[in-house]
Design a protein around this motif. Sequence first.
Motif, PDB file in Angstrom:
ATOM      1  N   THR A 172      25.838  71.990  25.568  1.00  0.00           N
ATOM      2  CA  THR A 172      26.054  72.167  26.869  1.00  0.00           C
ATOM      3  C   THR A 172      27.580  72.309  27.170  1.00  0.00           C
ATOM      4  O   THR A 172      28.509  71.419  26.532  1.00  0.00           O
ATOM      5  CB  THR A 172      25.468  70.958  27.763  1.00  0.00           C
ATOM      6  OG1 THR A 172      24.169  70.661  27.825  1.00  0.00           O
ATOM      7  CG2 THR A 172      25.858  71.152  29.442  1.00  0.00           C
TER       8      THR A 172
ATOM      9  N   SER B  77      30.111  78.934  30.917  1.00  0.00           N
ATOM     10  CA  SER B  77      29.599  77.369  31.196  1.00  0.00           C
ATOM     11  C   SER B  77      28.193  77.469  31.556  1.00  0.00           C
ATOM     12  O   SER B  77      27.617  78.396  32.139  1.00  0.00           O
ATOM     13  CB  SER B  77      30.495  76.811  32.308  1.00  0.00           C
ATOM     14  OG  SER B  77      31.833  76.490  31.871  1.00  0.00           O
ATOM     15  N   GLN B  78      27.641  76.302  31.400  1.00  0.00           N
ATOM     16  CA  GLN B  78      26.149  75.990  32.125  1.00  0.00           C
ATOM     17  C   GLN B  78      26.131  75.538  33.319  1.00  0.00           C
ATOM     18  O   GLN B  78      25.147  75.252  33.932  1.00  0.00           O
ATOM     19  CB  GLN B  78      25.339  75.391  30.891  1.00  0.00           C
ATOM     20  CG  GLN B  78      24.746  76.253  29.943  1.00  0.00           C
ATOM     21  CD  GLN B  78      25.945  76.289  28.676  1.00  0.00           C
ATOM     22  OE1 GLN B  78      26.687  75.330  28.325  1.00  0.00           O
ATOM     23  NE2 GLN B  78      25.920  77.429  28.062  1.00  0.00           N
TER      24      GLN B  78
END
Length: 72
Positions: A2, A70-71
């Motif tokens: 992540t 990005s998550q």
Amino acid sequence: MTKITCISASLREDSCSFKALFLAHKQLNARGIETTLLNLKEMNLPFCDGSSTYPDVPDVEKIRQELSSSQA
């Protein structure tokens, strides 16, 4: 893995929200979560005019690249 992007937009000196965001950023990194802290106050950004391109502004491209990878 992540990846989280933390964005601060506060212009105020000694900003409490920036301090809180910075602490969260450090804690996430300490737990092995990849984070990037973008402080918009330190970036050279244009006034948004609704355009989809800003070819002469490197910080706009930096933000785009960071957010696209990005998550959260």
